[in-house]
Scaffold this motif. Structure first.
Motif, PDB file in Angstrom:
ATOM      1  N   GLU A  19       8.367 -16.709   3.636  1.00  0.00           N
ATOM      2  CA  GLU A  19       7.910 -17.771   4.533  1.00  0.00           C
ATOM      3  C   GLU A  19       6.478 -17.547   5.011  1.00  0.00           C
ATOM      4  N   GLN A  20       5.981 -16.309   4.932  1.00  0.00           N
ATOM      5  CA  GLN A  20       4.617 -16.024   5.366  1.00  0.00           C
ATOM      6  C   GLN A  20       3.620 -16.917   4.647  1.00  0.00           C
ATOM      7  N   GLY A  21       3.854 -17.196   3.360  1.00  0.00           N
ATOM      8  CA  GLY A  21       2.933 -18.023   2.585  1.00  0.00           C
ATOM      9  C   GLY A  21       2.808 -19.443   3.114  1.00  0.00           C
ATOM     10  N   PRO A  22       3.909 -20.187   3.195  1.00  0.00           N
ATOM     11  CA  PRO A  22       3.834 -21.546   3.745  1.00  0.00           C
ATOM     12  C   PRO A  22       3.316 -21.608   5.179  1.00  0.00           C
ATOM     13  N   ILE A  23       3.588 -20.567   5.983  1.00  0.00           N
ATOM     14  CA  ILE A  23       3.080 -20.568   7.354  1.00  0.00           C
ATOM     15  C   ILE A  23       1.566 -20.438   7.357  1.00  0.00           C
ATOM     16  N   LEU A  24       1.021 -19.539   6.530  1.00  0.00           N
ATOM     17  CA  LEU A  24      -0.436 -19.400   6.427  1.00  0.00           C
ATOM     18  C   LEU A  24      -1.067 -20.699   5.942  1.00  0.00           C
ATOM     19  N   ASP A  25      -0.410 -21.359   5.002  1.00  0.00           N
ATOM     20  CA  ASP A  25      -0.902 -22.664   4.534  1.00  0.00           C
ATOM     21  C   ASP A  25      -0.945 -23.669   5.679  1.00  0.00           C
ATOM     22  N   ALA A  26       0.101 -23.659   6.512  1.00  0.00           N
ATOM     23  CA  ALA A  26       0.167 -24.594   7.639  1.00  0.00           C
ATOM     24  C   ALA A  26      -0.965 -24.341   8.629  1.00  0.00           C
ATOM     25  N   VAL A  27      -1.263 -23.081   8.883  1.00  0.00           N
ATOM     26  CA  VAL A  27      -2.355 -22.747   9.805  1.00  0.00           C
ATOM     27  C   VAL A  27      -3.669 -23.317   9.303  1.00  0.00           C
TER      28      VAL A  27
END
Length: 364
Positions: A230-238
């Protein structure tokens, strides 16, 4: 799918915000269990309780406790007024929360009118144990800055299970908490990571945000089969919301599994294959031999060509933890047993101190 047994409450070891640590007798044997009083009501010594015993019977490290499903001596409870968003939806324990996004919420317009995070730094970890060293280092050097913790639903769903959060809030080192997805129990409830980030910026006026799952993580030993992805999609969201994404790599030289040596294969997968944007990755300047391993991994995966790698000379992690009287453990290991892991989280705080000042809302 669920193993259930009836137990008798023998003692209550401790009570904290939303969590009872109790001892129950099951078939003549005293065992540990947790009760969430906001879900399943208060328990007292002598009560008969229905327990979910699945994780213990499977000898799981993640979620390896008995949990009270219901109290046979105190069956009824009522929900609090306000809100209509459900979490744990369509399960016997679905709970109603007052979500920030709701039309009736006093914050609805702030969410609706949002435009940009304006380069607000958002540090994204994977394991919950990254939270404490980051908070200690950040707050020791920035005591007046507002730090908001967003807990995802990648592991524990009730935030009440986190003793780290309870301790950090009691010491006033975390200013506010937000729970997202099916995670619940934060000071503020949000439906997803986007509205949670907006809440941190527009409503809580955060100076920095830390995002990670709660206690526990699910992994399978396969490349993509772990909840920390989930770290990947969260960084994308930021990045999508025009914030400053900072990724904490999972680093260890104490883990005996080759796939987690140096930079964990979990972090390499996220940073190489999953995240779609350039992010900032602080790397601690470890001892020469260990640093060489980390640098080879970065070069092999060409992470230095995809992301902004910054080497941070950080020798302060343990001192920062001791300053606040904090202890840390991850995968059963304390700071002395796995320094590099905890240093990685602390170094993200020192990275922010290098690049974030009053002009942080400009290009960095």
């Amino acid at each position: 799918m669920i193993s259930k047994k009836i137990g008798l409450v023998e003692s209550i070891a401790s009570k904290s915000n939303g969590l009872d640590d109790i001892r129950v007798k099951i078939n003549g044997e005293i065992q540990r269990a947790y009760n969430y009083p906001k879900l399943t009501g208060e328990v007292n010594i002598g009560d008969e309780v229905v327990l979910n015993t699945t994780a213990v019977e499977l000898s799981l490290g993640t979620g390896g406790y008995h949990f009270v499903i219901s109290n046979l001596n105190n069956m009824e409870s009522n929900f609090t007024p306000g809100g209509h968003i459900m979490k744990l939806r369509y399960t016997p324990l679905q709970v109603k929360v007052d979500a920030v996004e709701e039309q009736e919420s006093p914050y609805h317009d702030a969410i609706e009118e949002f435009e940009s995070l304006e380069n607000m730094p958002v540090v994204v970890g994977t394991l919950h144990s990254m939270l404490t060293p980051f908070v200690a280092s950040y707050k020791r050097n920035n005591p007046s800055k507002k730090l908001v913790y967003i807990m995802t639903d990648g592991a524990s769903l009730p935030i009440y299970l986190s003793k780290n959060v309870d301790t950090l809030k009691n010491k006033k080192l975390i200013d506010s908490t937000i729970t997202i997805g099916n995670a619940f129990g934060g000071d503020y409830e949000c439906i997803n990571i986007y509205t949670a980030l907006i809440t941190a910026k527009e409503i809580l006026k955060a100076d920095v945000v830390f995002v990670s799952m709660g206690p526990g993580i699910a992994g399978t030993g396969t490349k993509y089969g772990f909840t920390g992805i989930e770290q990947g999609p969260i960084l994308d969201a930021v990045k999508k919301l025009k914030g400053m994404p900072v990724a904490i790599p999972r680093v260890s030289f104490a883990d005996q599994r080759d796939r987690h040596m140096g930079i964990s294969h979990h972090s390499l997968t996220v940073l190489n294959d999953i995240v779609n944007v350039e992010v900032n990755i602080p790397i601690t300047t470890y001892e020469d031999e260990k640093l060489d391993v980390v640098k080879r991994q970065i070069e092999t995966k060409e992470l230095d060509k995809k992301h902004h790698i910054v080497y941070i000379n950080n020798k302060n992690t343990e001192e920062d933890l001791n300053y606040f009287g904090l202890s840390v453990r991850s995968m059963g290991r304390n700071y002395q047993q796995d320094k590099e892991f905890f240093d990685a989280a602390s170094s993200a705080a020192y990275y922010l101190m290098e690049v974030c000042d009053d002009s942080r809302r400009e290009n960095y």
